[in-house]
Scaffold this motif. Structure first.
Motif, PDB file in Angstrom:
ATOM      1  N   LEU A  60      -7.986 -16.667 -18.345  1.00 40.37           N
ATOM      2  CA  LEU A  60      -8.539 -17.162 -17.087  1.00 40.37           C
ATOM      3  C   LEU A  60      -7.457 -17.941 -16.340  1.00 40.37           C
ATOM      4  O   LEU A  60      -6.955 -18.949 -16.844  1.00 40.37           O
ATOM      5  N   ILE A  61      -7.107 -17.481 -15.161  1.00 39.35           N
ATOM      6  CA  ILE A  61      -6.034 -18.088 -14.374  1.00 39.35           C
ATOM      7  C   ILE A  61      -6.619 -18.583 -13.063  1.00 39.35           C
ATOM      8  O   ILE A  61      -7.154 -17.790 -12.275  1.00 39.35           O
ATOM      9  N   THR A  62      -6.541 -19.893 -12.837  1.00 37.06           N
ATOM     10  CA  THR A  62      -7.259 -20.497 -11.714  1.00 37.06           C
ATOM     11  C   THR A  62      -6.297 -21.166 -10.725  1.00 37.06           C
ATOM     12  O   THR A  62      -5.200 -21.566 -11.084  1.00 37.06           O
ATOM     13  N   GLN A  69     -13.412 -22.969  -9.492  1.00 34.09           N
ATOM     14  CA  GLN A  69     -12.855 -21.761 -10.069  1.00 34.09           C
ATOM     15  C   GLN A  69     -12.798 -21.794 -11.590  1.00 34.09           C
ATOM     16  O   GLN A  69     -12.923 -20.760 -12.239  1.00 34.09           O
ATOM     17  N   ILE A  70     -12.621 -22.972 -12.156  1.00 34.13           N
ATOM     18  CA  ILE A  70     -12.711 -23.074 -13.612  1.00 34.13           C
ATOM     19  C   ILE A  70     -14.151 -22.796 -14.052  1.00 34.13           C
ATOM     20  O   ILE A  70     -14.400 -22.038 -14.997  1.00 34.13           O
ATOM     21  N   ALA A  71     -15.104 -23.372 -13.334  1.00 35.86           N
ATOM     22  CA  ALA A  71     -16.516 -23.246 -13.712  1.00 35.86           C
ATOM     23  C   ALA A  71     -17.009 -21.810 -13.640  1.00 35.86           C
ATOM     24  O   ALA A  71     -17.723 -21.345 -14.535  1.00 35.86           O
ATOM     25  N   VAL A  72     -16.642 -21.077 -12.559  1.00 32.78           N
ATOM     26  CA  VAL A  72     -17.179 -19.723 -12.406  1.00 32.78           C
ATOM     27  C   VAL A  72     -16.556 -18.734 -13.385  1.00 32.78           C
ATOM     28  O   VAL A  72     -17.031 -17.603 -13.494  1.00 32.78           O
ATOM     29  N   LYS A  73     -15.525 -19.162 -14.091  1.00 29.50           N
ATOM     30  CA  LYS A  73     -14.932 -18.302 -15.105  1.00 29.50           C
ATOM     31  C   LYS A  73     -15.325 -18.738 -16.522  1.00 29.50           C
ATOM     32  O   LYS A  73     -15.805 -17.935 -17.324  1.00 29.50           O
ATOM     33  N   VAL A  74     -15.125 -20.008 -16.823  1.00 22.07           N
ATOM     34  CA  VAL A  74     -15.343 -20.472 -18.193  1.00 22.07           C
ATOM     35  C   VAL A  74     -16.813 -20.368 -18.594  1.00 22.07           C
ATOM     36  O   VAL A  74     -17.138 -19.856 -19.685  1.00 22.07           O
ATOM     37  N   PHE A  75     -17.725 -20.831 -17.756  1.00 28.82           N
ATOM     38  CA  PHE A  75     -19.128 -20.900 -18.177  1.00 28.82           C
ATOM     39  C   PHE A  75     -19.756 -19.525 -18.391  1.00 28.82           C
ATOM     40  O   PHE A  75     -20.413 -19.299 -19.427  1.00 28.82           O
ATOM     41  N   PRO A  76     -19.589 -18.554 -17.498  1.00 28.42           N
ATOM     42  CA  PRO A  76     -20.118 -17.213 -17.810  1.00 28.42           C
ATOM     43  C   PRO A  76     -19.454 -16.575 -19.021  1.00 28.42           C
ATOM     44  O   PRO A  76     -20.113 -15.856 -19.781  1.00 28.42           O
ATOM     45  N   ALA A  77     -18.154 -16.821 -19.197  1.00 32.34           N
ATOM     46  CA  ALA A  77     -17.472 -16.256 -20.363  1.00 32.34           C
ATOM     47  C   ALA A  77     -18.058 -16.795 -21.657  1.00 32.34           C
ATOM     48  O   ALA A  77     -18.348 -16.034 -22.596  1.00 32.34           O
ATOM     49  N   GLY A  94      -3.341  -9.198 -27.184  1.00 30.60           N
ATOM     50  CA  GLY A  94      -4.526  -9.789 -27.792  1.00 30.60           C
ATOM     51  C   GLY A  94      -5.561 -10.262 -26.791  1.00 30.60           C
ATOM     52  O   GLY A  94      -6.607 -10.784 -27.179  1.00 30.60           O
ATOM     53  N   VAL A  95      -5.290 -10.083 -25.511  1.00 32.80           N
ATOM     54  CA  VAL A  95      -6.226 -10.474 -24.447  1.00 32.80           C
ATOM     55  C   VAL A  95      -6.953  -9.227 -23.959  1.00 32.80           C
ATOM     56  O   VAL A  95      -6.334  -8.211 -23.643  1.00 32.80           O
ATOM     57  N   ASP A  96      -8.275  -9.294 -23.899  1.00 35.33           N
ATOM     58  CA  ASP A  96      -9.089  -8.137 -23.517  1.00 35.33           C
ATOM     59  C   ASP A  96      -9.379  -8.062 -22.029  1.00 35.33           C
ATOM     60  O   ASP A  96      -9.676  -6.979 -21.521  1.00 35.33           O
ATOM     61  N   MET A  97      -9.338  -9.182 -21.349  1.00 40.18           N
ATOM     62  CA  MET A  97      -9.534  -9.157 -19.903  1.00 40.18           C
ATOM     63  C   MET A  97      -8.840 -10.348 -19.277  1.00 40.18           C
ATOM     64  O   MET A  97      -8.612 -11.371 -19.924  1.00 40.18           O
ATOM     65  N   ILE A  98      -8.505 -10.179 -18.001  1.00 40.38           N
ATOM     66  CA  ILE A  98      -7.923 -11.256 -17.201  1.00 40.38           C
ATOM     67  C   ILE A  98      -8.816 -11.467 -15.986  1.00 40.38           C
ATOM     68  O   ILE A  98      -9.176 -10.515 -15.288  1.00 40.38           O
ATOM     69  N   SER A  99      -9.160 -12.714 -15.740  1.00 36.92           N
ATOM     70  CA  SER A  99      -9.852 -13.092 -14.504  1.00 36.92           C
ATOM     71  C   SER A  99      -8.929 -14.025 -13.735  1.00 36.92           C
ATOM     72  O   SER A  99      -8.548 -15.085 -14.241  1.00 36.92           O
ATOM     73  N   PHE A 100      -8.568 -13.612 -12.534  1.00 32.33           N
ATOM     74  CA  PHE A 100      -7.579 -14.349 -11.742  1.00 32.33           C
ATOM     75  C   PHE A 100      -8.129 -14.674 -10.375  1.00 32.33           C
ATOM     76  O   PHE A 100      -8.761 -13.834  -9.723  1.00 32.33           O
ATOM     77  N   THR A 101      -7.872 -15.893  -9.902  1.00 35.29           N
ATOM     78  CA  THR A 101      -8.137 -16.276  -8.519  1.00 35.29           C
ATOM     79  C   THR A 101      -6.848 -16.832  -7.941  1.00 35.29           C
ATOM     80  O   THR A 101      -6.217 -17.718  -8.531  1.00 35.29           O
TER      81      THR A 101
END
Length: 478
Positions: A142-144, A152-160, A215-222
């Motif tokens: 997660l890159i914010t 931006q931290i919240a909309v990534k970390v909490f759903p994950a 080892g990372v399965d997905m990247i979420s970037f803003t």
């Protein structure tokens, strides 16, 4: 002065592999407010290893396990709200009322929304003889960005976390204080070791190895479209999922009906919020050509009310985040003047009486055409542009004539007319008369990115979909 010289990896505060630091400058004073450690690929390796180790157990956790953790985080977050607000003001210059208000409250809003969504989210669904299962995708990088850190931290970390994923967070090096306090909050809330990890650093040293890590399965970037393209390239070799919320140049169509002047004023006021440092800001206001003079007067008056100054005071605008951002905004304001737009308010230079700090004058241009630089490029500062249209069809055509498609806005008393215009805008989120909803999807068309965040839509990108055929033998398929 703050010093954050350790990362949060595997449930422990861990010294970085290399001894490198970054000075965080307070944009209001231009003085160093603190130091943070800068990570490296070796730190990313440790964080990903911790996240991978934690994934089997966390992905198998129950819905109640995850709800309990999120509720514990909410309790800890509320206790540290004041600390988060102070960090925001120091690192990116948000006025105290904004930092302690909307900036911090957005985190709470997204957390409570994630809790409510998780309570009833359908992770399994029977369809005839088959079972459709939505499973956590795995380790998520997660890159914010720096402009709305807690949002931006919240909309990534909490759903994950709610989806059963484990995470490695890299906040922007320009706003690292909030990320560090956030990690302290999760630690206090009892997040299981390795489920959440924090590595501070810049794009080349941490962002690139994180996005490319096998080892990372997905990247979420803003962040910027330019950086988003690089992240997608880095991730491509691993064929991992990449979701992006990128730049914007959002239209705000003010319809020719009641309270026209009030809607123009609201549009300018909205543009000035967070010193214009919002990717979805209504930066291109479209008004009827026949009412351009009226729009200019309303915009000038609204801009005059946008006070600028020390973020500790009762002001609307603090500084922009850094010297290079200040310089870019100044250059674009000058470009608007050079290309012949009408300067309605503001202009180049600092506001009167502010000789230090990255303060920008609230600026409005009118009689802008859509081929001008200030109508095409994302300025990311308190600069509103007003364009004219002859009829609604032309307004929609101009609005959609952009490489971006993050957001759009429609203002007007005739709700049916506003709804019709909103449907025609090529953007991922369109607000009618300042509509706001934590449960609505947020994300972009075109070069504004892919994927969606907020509400239940924020869960989907963290889930894989599995079909188990023959799960219920003898039952007819639909």
């Amino acid at each position: 002065m703050r010093e954050y010289l350790k990362f949060y990896i595997g449930g422990r505060w861990t010294a970085p592999a290399e001894s490198r630091t970054f000075d965080v400058v307070n944009p209001a004073t231009e003085e160093v407010a603190g130091r943070v450690a800068l990570g490296s690929a070796a730190d990313v390796d440790k964080a990903v290893e911790a996240a991978r180790k934690a994934f089997p157990s966390w992905s198998a956790s129950t819905r109640q396990d995850r709800l309990d953790l999120l509720q514990s985080i909410l309790d800890a977050y509320q206790k540290r709200a004041g600390d988060l607000a102070a960090a925001l003001t120091e690192e990116m210059g948000a006025p105290a009322s904004l930092a302690g208000g909307f900036q911090v409250q957005l985190g709470i809003g997204h957390l409570t929304t994630a809790i409510e969504v998780l309570k009833d989210f359908a992770f399994e669904e029977r369809r005839g003889a088959s079972l459709i299962v939505k499973e956590p995708i795995g380790v998520c990088g997660l890159i914010t960005p720096w402009n709305w850190p807690m949002n931006q931290i919240a909309v990534k970390v909490f759903p994950a976390l709610a989806s059963g994923c484990t995470t490695v967070l890299k906040p922007s090096e320009r706003s690292p204080f909030t990320g560090q306090v956030f990690a302290e909050i999760l630690d206090a809330a009892g997040v299981p070791a390795g489920v959440f990890n924090l590595v501070q650093g810049d794009g080349p040293s941490v962002g690139a190895p994180l996005s490319a890590h096998p080892g990372v399965d997905m990247i979420s970037f803003t962040g910027s479209t330019r950086a988003g393209i690089e992240i997608a390239r880095n991730a491509a070799a691993g064929v991992k999922r990449v979701t992006q919320e990128l730049g914007g140049k959002s239209p705000n169509i003010v319809l020719d009906d009641a309270d026209f002047a009030g809607n123009v004023a609201k549009g300018v006021t909205s543009m000035m919020g967070n010193s214009g440092q919002t990717c979805s800001a209504p930066s291109r206001m479209l008004v009827p050509n026949a009412r351009m003079d009226e729009a200019i007067e309303a915009a000038r008056e609204a801009a005059s009310q946008a006070t600028v100054g020390d973020p500790a005071d009762d002001v609307v605008l603090g500084p922009v985040v850094a010297a290079d951002q200040f310089d870019r905004i100044q250059a674009l304001i000058q470009k608007g003047i050079d290309e012949g737009a009408t300067l309605v308010a503001g202009g180049t230079g600092r506001p009167d009486g502010l000789e230090k700090g990255y303060y920008v004058r609230p600026t409005v241009f009118a009689n802008v055409t859509n081929d001008m630089t200030i109508a095409r490029e994302e300025i990311f500062g308190p600069v509103a542009t007003i364009l004219g249209y002859d009829d609604v069809d032309q307004a929609v055509e101009i609005a959609n004539d952009t490489e971006y498609g993050l957001a759009g806005f429609v203002a007007g008393a005739d709700l049916d007319a506003a709804r019709a215009v909103a449907r025609r805008l090529r953007a991922g989120s369109v607000a009618i008369n300042d509509g706001f909803d934590f449960g609505a999807p947020f994300g972009g068309y075109k070069k504004s990115g892919n994927g969606r965040e907020w509400g239940e839509f924020g869960f989907h990108d963290y889930l894989e979909i599995k079909g188990i055929l023959g799960y219920a033998p003898g039952e007819a398929a639909p």
